[in-house]
Write a protein that holds these residues in place. Structure first.
Motif, PDB file in Angstrom:
ATOM      1  N   GLN A  23       0.802  -1.311   0.096  1.00 37.45           N
ATOM      2  CA  GLN A  23      -0.011   0.186   0.055  1.00 37.45           C
ATOM      3  C   GLN A  23       0.964   1.163   0.114  1.00 37.45           C
ATOM      4  O   GLN A  23       2.081   1.487   0.578  1.00 37.45           O
ATOM      5  CB  GLN A  23      -1.010   0.137   1.254  1.00 37.45           C
ATOM      6  CG  GLN A  23      -2.137  -0.925   1.135  1.00 37.45           C
ATOM      7  CD  GLN A  23      -3.095  -0.647   2.266  1.00 37.45           C
ATOM      8  OE1 GLN A  23      -3.303  -1.649   2.983  1.00 37.45           O
ATOM      9  NE2 GLN A  23      -3.645   0.479   2.448  1.00 37.45           N
ATOM     10  N   SER A  24       0.492   2.285  -0.591  1.00 33.58           N
ATOM     11  CA  SER A  24       0.959   3.452  -0.492  1.00 33.58           C
ATOM     12  C   SER A  24      -0.029   4.615  -0.696  1.00 33.58           C
ATOM     13  O   SER A  24      -1.052   4.468  -1.274  1.00 33.58           O
ATOM     14  CB  SER A  24       1.893   3.605  -1.799  1.00 33.58           C
ATOM     15  OG  SER A  24       1.449   3.552  -2.873  1.00 33.58           O
ATOM     16  N   PRO A  25       0.300   5.732  -0.196  1.00 39.02           N
ATOM     17  CA  PRO A  25       1.596   5.879   0.713  1.00 39.02           C
ATOM     18  C   PRO A  25       1.082   5.257   2.094  1.00 39.02           C
ATOM     19  O   PRO A  25       0.046   4.707   2.604  1.00 39.02           O
ATOM     20  CB  PRO A  25       1.456   7.615   0.989  1.00 39.02           C
ATOM     21  CG  PRO A  25      -0.014   7.892   0.904  1.00 39.02           C
ATOM     22  CD  PRO A  25      -0.566   7.171  -0.285  1.00 39.02           C
ATOM     23  N   GLN A  26       2.331   5.267   3.015  1.00 38.40           N
ATOM     24  CA  GLN A  26       2.046   4.662   4.474  1.00 38.40           C
ATOM     25  C   GLN A  26       1.313   5.599   5.262  1.00 38.40           C
ATOM     26  O   GLN A  26       0.601   5.189   6.224  1.00 38.40           O
ATOM     27  CB  GLN A  26       3.270   4.070   5.038  1.00 38.40           C
ATOM     28  CG  GLN A  26       3.912   3.151   4.413  1.00 38.40           C
ATOM     29  CD  GLN A  26       5.132   2.315   4.966  1.00 38.40           C
ATOM     30  OE1 GLN A  26       5.802   3.062   5.752  1.00 38.40           O
ATOM     31  NE2 GLN A  26       5.563   1.135   4.487  1.00 38.40           N
ATOM     32  N   PHE A  27       1.533   7.060   5.011  1.00 41.33           N
ATOM     33  CA  PHE A  27       1.044   7.835   5.977  1.00 41.33           C
ATOM     34  C   PHE A  27       0.534   9.025   5.139  1.00 41.33           C
ATOM     35  O   PHE A  27       1.333   9.364   4.228  1.00 41.33           O
ATOM     36  CB  PHE A  27       2.019   8.431   7.222  1.00 41.33           C
ATOM     37  CG  PHE A  27       2.428   7.527   8.057  1.00 41.33           C
ATOM     38  CD1 PHE A  27       3.799   6.698   7.916  1.00 41.33           C
ATOM     39  CD2 PHE A  27       1.976   7.070   9.087  1.00 41.33           C
ATOM     40  CE1 PHE A  27       4.319   5.692   8.459  1.00 41.33           C
ATOM     41  CE2 PHE A  27       2.360   5.797   9.795  1.00 41.33           C
ATOM     42  CZ  PHE A  27       3.495   5.405   9.715  1.00 41.33           C
TER      43      PHE A  27
END
Lengths: 113, 115
Positions: free
Chosen positions: A6-10
């Motif tokens: 998954q992206s982004p993580q944050f």
């Protein structure tokens, strides 16, 4: 081994902004699910996509399954503070018709008022 | 209707102690899943049962971990002996038939801290 990235993580954004979260794999999945998790709680299912190219809408959330069923995206329009949480994609893995899920690492979304 | 129930919600123990986590699935659900969630590794499937029978335990980290489902309304995950690296949030989930695409309903989790 089937993996989902998954992206982004944050992601930290202001209320009203749009955003897209991506879920990618080199493997084909028979279906893919998106879950949302709030602090101190378990994940809750948002949607299941099954057909390559499928698009599903849930109010301000739009989910898309890639044509090859290897990737998916979640788009949020006009994000609100209530959208804050951890978003997880999960692919249906394993052989046969089993409910075994393989989860991505998740995207932590913070929407500031 | 009550959701998936897990107990305890929080557990703090010392290294070497036995830890038992408990789960009551949603009534009528035939499949039960145990997951572990950490910042580093995310949400990992440990084991899942279908009709009380373990189907896939390939995610169980090592022999220190064991899971049982003696009946349709109760399951346990046991760690013996526990180690600090076992610290995580453990989730139990259930689904109607455990088929591909079935929604999994998660409990609130047990936060385990091993000192």
């Amino acid at each position: 081994t089937q993996l989902l990235e998954q992206s982004p993580q944050f992601l930290s954004i202001q209320e009203g902004e749009n955003l897209t979260v991506y879920c990618n794999s080199s493997s084909v999945f028979s279906s893919l699910q998106w879950y949302r998790q709030e602090p101190g709680e378990g994940p809750v299912l948002l949607v299941t996509v099954v057909t390559g190219g499928e698009v599903k809408k849930l109010k301000r959330l739009t989910f898309q399954f890639g044509d090859a069923r290897k990737d998916s995206s979640l788009h949020i329009t006009a994000a609100q503070p209530g959208d804050t949480g951890l978003y997880l994609c999960a692919g249906v893995g394993g052989s046969g018709n089993t409910g075994k899920l393989i989860f991505g690492q998740g995207t932590t979304l913070q929407v500031k008022p | 209707d009550a959701g998936v129930i897990q107990s305890p919600r929080h557990e703090v123990t010392e290294m070497g102690q036995e830890v038992t986590l408990r789960c009551k699935p949603i009534s009528g659900h035939n499949s039960l899943f145990w997951y572990r969630q950490t910042m580093m590794r995310g949400l990992e499937l440990l084991i899942y049962f279908n009709n009380n029978v373990p189907i896939d335990d390939s995610g169980m980290p090592e022999d220190r971990f064991s899971a049982k489902m003696p009946n349709a309304s109760f399951s346990t995950l046991k760690i013996q002996p526990s180690e600090p690296r076992d610290s995580a949030v453990y989730f139990c989930a259930s689904s109607l038939q455990g088929l591909a695409g079935d929604e999994q309903f998660f409990g609130p989790g047990t936060r385990l801290t091993v000192l």
